[in-house]
Scaffold this motif. Structure first.
Motif, PDB file in Angstrom:
ATOM      1  N   GLY A  13      51.367  49.673  34.987  1.00  9.00           N
ATOM      2  CA  GLY A  13      52.511  48.824  35.312  1.00  9.00           C
ATOM      3  C   GLY A  13      52.040  47.385  35.161  1.00  9.00           C
ATOM      4  O   GLY A  13      50.945  47.128  34.649  1.00  9.00           O
ATOM      5  N   ILE A  14      52.847  46.450  35.626  1.00  5.89           N
ATOM      6  CA  ILE A  14      52.436  45.034  35.566  1.00  5.89           C
ATOM      7  C   ILE A  14      52.947  44.324  36.808  1.00  5.89           C
ATOM      8  O   ILE A  14      54.054  44.605  37.279  1.00  5.89           O
ATOM      9  N   GLY A  15      52.130  43.438  37.357  1.00  2.21           N
ATOM     10  CA  GLY A  15      52.566  42.641  38.507  1.00  2.21           C
ATOM     11  C   GLY A  15      53.357  41.431  38.019  1.00  2.21           C
ATOM     12  O   GLY A  15      53.307  41.067  36.839  1.00  2.21           O
ATOM     13  N   THR A  16      54.084  40.785  38.932  1.00  3.19           N
ATOM     14  CA  THR A  16      54.879  39.623  38.507  1.00  3.19           C
ATOM     15  C   THR A  16      53.980  38.470  38.061  1.00  3.19           C
ATOM     16  O   THR A  16      54.426  37.575  37.346  1.00  3.19           O
ATOM     17  N   ASP A  17      52.712  38.494  38.474  1.00  2.00           N
ATOM     18  CA  ASP A  17      51.781  37.458  37.995  1.00  2.00           C
ATOM     19  C   ASP A  17      51.008  37.925  36.757  1.00  2.00           C
ATOM     20  O   ASP A  17      50.018  37.316  36.363  1.00  2.00           O
ATOM     21  N   GLY A  18      51.465  39.025  36.158  1.00  3.13           N
ATOM     22  CA  GLY A  18      50.857  39.488  34.907  1.00  3.13           C
ATOM     23  C   GLY A  18      49.627  40.354  35.094  1.00  3.13           C
ATOM     24  O   GLY A  18      48.938  40.657  34.127  1.00  3.13           O
ATOM     25  N   HIS A  19      49.368  40.789  36.338  1.00  5.80           N
ATOM     26  CA  HIS A  19      48.164  41.603  36.534  1.00  5.80           C
ATOM     27  C   HIS A  19      48.372  43.056  36.120  1.00  5.80           C
ATOM     28  O   HIS A  19      49.487  43.567  36.164  1.00  5.80           O
ATOM     29  N   ILE A  20      47.278  43.691  35.712  1.00  7.29           N
ATOM     30  CA  ILE A  20      47.258  45.146  35.530  1.00  7.29           C
ATOM     31  C   ILE A  20      46.257  45.701  36.540  1.00  7.29           C
ATOM     32  O   ILE A  20      45.236  45.070  36.810  1.00  7.29           O
ATOM     33  N   ALA A  21      46.575  46.893  37.079  1.00 12.45           N
ATOM     34  CA  ALA A  21      45.850  47.438  38.234  1.00 12.45           C
ATOM     35  C   ALA A  21      45.864  46.344  39.305  1.00 12.45           C
ATOM     36  O   ALA A  21      46.923  45.816  39.620  1.00 12.45           O
ATOM     37  N   PHE A  22      44.705  45.938  39.836  1.00 16.89           N
ATOM     38  CA  PHE A  22      44.698  44.785  40.748  1.00 16.89           C
ATOM     39  C   PHE A  22      43.844  43.670  40.156  1.00 16.89           C
ATOM     40  O   PHE A  22      43.173  42.935  40.867  1.00 16.89           O
ATOM     41  N   ASN A  23      43.875  43.559  38.832  1.00 14.54           N
ATOM     42  CA  ASN A  23      43.126  42.487  38.166  1.00 14.54           C
ATOM     43  C   ASN A  23      43.966  41.218  38.175  1.00 14.54           C
ATOM     44  O   ASN A  23      44.770  40.967  37.271  1.00 14.54           O
ATOM     45  N   GLU A  24      43.759  40.457  39.233  1.00 10.33           N
ATOM     46  CA  GLU A  24      44.561  39.265  39.464  1.00 10.33           C
ATOM     47  C   GLU A  24      44.193  38.167  38.464  1.00 10.33           C
ATOM     48  O   GLU A  24      43.159  38.248  37.800  1.00 10.33           O
ATOM     49  N   PRO A  25      45.064  37.143  38.342  1.00 10.69           N
ATOM     50  CA  PRO A  25      44.763  36.043  37.427  1.00 10.69           C
ATOM     51  C   PRO A  25      43.333  35.525  37.629  1.00 10.69           C
ATOM     52  O   PRO A  25      42.884  35.342  38.768  1.00 10.69           O
ATOM     53  N   GLY A  26      42.650  35.323  36.534  1.00  7.30           N
ATOM     54  CA  GLY A  26      41.269  34.849  36.604  1.00  7.30           C
ATOM     55  C   GLY A  26      40.247  35.962  36.467  1.00  7.30           C
ATOM     56  O   GLY A  26      39.058  35.702  36.290  1.00  7.30           O
TER      57      GLY A  26
ATOM     58  N   LYS B 298      38.237  43.647  44.920  1.00  3.69           N
ATOM     59  CA  LYS B 298      38.971  42.466  44.467  1.00  3.69           C
ATOM     60  C   LYS B 298      39.817  41.931  45.616  1.00  3.69           C
ATOM     61  O   LYS B 298      40.411  42.699  46.369  1.00  3.69           O
ATOM     62  N   THR B 299      39.897  40.618  45.734  1.00  2.00           N
ATOM     63  CA  THR B 299      40.783  40.010  46.722  1.00  2.00           C
ATOM     64  C   THR B 299      42.155  39.826  46.072  1.00  2.00           C
ATOM     65  O   THR B 299      42.249  39.286  44.972  1.00  2.00           O
ATOM     66  N   LEU B 300      43.194  40.293  46.761  1.00  2.00           N
ATOM     67  CA  LEU B 300      44.535  40.208  46.174  1.00  2.00           C
ATOM     68  C   LEU B 300      45.068  38.779  46.219  1.00  2.00           C
ATOM     69  O   LEU B 300      44.761  38.012  47.144  1.00  2.00           O
ATOM     70  N   ALA B 301      45.880  38.444  45.233  1.00  7.01           N
ATOM     71  CA  ALA B 301      46.526  37.129  45.211  1.00  7.01           C
ATOM     72  C   ALA B 301      47.670  37.127  46.233  1.00  7.01           C
ATOM     73  O   ALA B 301      48.253  38.176  46.520  1.00  7.01           O
ATOM     74  N   LYS B 302      47.992  35.939  46.734  1.00  8.14           N
ATOM     75  CA  LYS B 302      49.077  35.845  47.722  1.00  8.14           C
ATOM     76  C   LYS B 302      50.376  36.397  47.154  1.00  8.14           C
ATOM     77  O   LYS B 302      51.157  37.039  47.850  1.00  8.14           O
ATOM     78  N   GLN B 303      50.624  36.122  45.859  1.00 11.70           N
ATOM     79  CA  GLN B 303      51.848  36.612  45.207  1.00 11.70           C
ATOM     80  C   GLN B 303      51.941  38.146  45.257  1.00 11.70           C
ATOM     81  O   GLN B 303      52.995  38.712  45.545  1.00 11.70           O
ATOM     82  N   THR B 304      50.807  38.802  45.020  1.00 10.78           N
ATOM     83  CA  THR B 304      50.790  40.269  45.020  1.00 10.78           C
ATOM     84  C   THR B 304      51.023  40.795  46.430  1.00 10.78           C
ATOM     85  O   THR B 304      51.771  41.765  46.632  1.00 10.78           O
TER      86      THR B 304
END
Ligand code: GLP
Length: 259
Positions: A132-145, A155-161
């Motif tokens: 799937g994809i997160g609204t910040d464009g992540h796949i799995a829990f690979n947050e921006p960066g 991994k530390t989740l982004a506030k948006q997630t």
């Protein structure tokens, strides 16, 4: 990337399920990468229907889930262990020992992550990865960066997630801050990848992932590096794509497409 657009969520889910069934019918002992979230619900429902009505067989299949929240026991209703069991595994004939889901309760995360990576290799690598994809464009829990060559890790989740996923929890404060996730590099090694997305709230992330530059700020854009990644969208998720007409044209002219 191949972009396949269907009018509705249901049709998108069915098209993606058809792709999964194609792999399982060709390779009954396929290794599948599994995703959670609300997006794949229709896909899993369709696979369960195919199992019940068309004898789609999972008896030799092995699965690896993408991620899990840290700190939630497997019995927690929002743990991905619980989700996968309730939504999918208990409805099909997969042997329980063939199911791998990252542990959110291990006492040694680095060792667990290495074991998870090794287990994927030992099973021959992932044949088909569902995303799937997160609204910040992540796949799995690979947050921006996240590095595009990252591996399974904490991994530390982004506030948006955390905000996006709080809809599943009774209180927003209950959403875990950490997760264990396959890396983008782990995901890109899958032989085939399908990403599914629906709804207008995914349109910007999808456009960035498919038509934007490859960047670790939108980890789904890393899929542009995969030789055969396919993206299944409903109309709403596709409505900001600048090449929309071209994707529709490709679909119309696809060999074997109805004329
Ligand atoms: C979570 C999961 C992702 C999923 C995303 C989108 O962050 N780790 O794998 O793609 O949510 O979820 P949804 O499908 O509910 O929008």
């Amino acid at each position: 990337m191949e972009v396949i657009i269907r009018p509705t969520y249901q049709e998108m889910s069915q098209a993606a399920a058809h792709e999964v069934a194609k792999v399982l019918n060709t390779k009954p002992n396929a290794v599948m990468g599994m995703a959670t979230g609300s997006t794949p619900l229709g896909l899993y429902q369709e696979l369960v229907r195919m199992h019940v009505e068309e004898a789609l067989d999972f008896s030799q299949v092995t699965t690896f889930n993408l991620d899990e929240y840290v700190g939630l026991p497997v019995t927690h209703p929002q743990s991905y262990h619980h989700f996968m069991h309730e939504i999918f595994f208990r409805h099909i004939n997969i042997p329980p020992q063939n199911i791998y889901i990252p542990s959110g309760t291990t006492s040694n995360y680095p060792a667990f992550c290495q074991w998870y990576e090794d287990s994927i290799q030992r099973c021959g690598g992932i044949d088909l990865q569902i995303l799937g994809i997160g609204t910040d464009g992540h796949i799995a829990f690979n947050e921006p960066g996240s590095s595009l060559s990252s591996r399974t890790r904490l991994k530390t989740l982004a506030k948006q997630t955390i905000e996006d996923n709080s809809r599943f929890f009774e209180h927003p404060g209950e959403v875990p801050v950490y997760a264990i996730t396959m890396g983008v590099g782990t995901i890109l090694e899958a032989k085939e990848i399908i990403l599914i997305a629906n709804g207008a709230n995914k349109a910007a992330a999808i456009t960035a992932a498919i038509e934007g530059p490859i960047t670790s700020m939108i980890t789904a854009s890393g899929l542009q590096l995969h030789p055969t990644a396919k993206v299944f969208l409903d109309h709403e998720a596709a409505n900001q794509l600048s090449m929309r007409e071209y994707y529709d044209w490709l679909e119309e002219k696809r060999p074997g497409a109805p004329r």
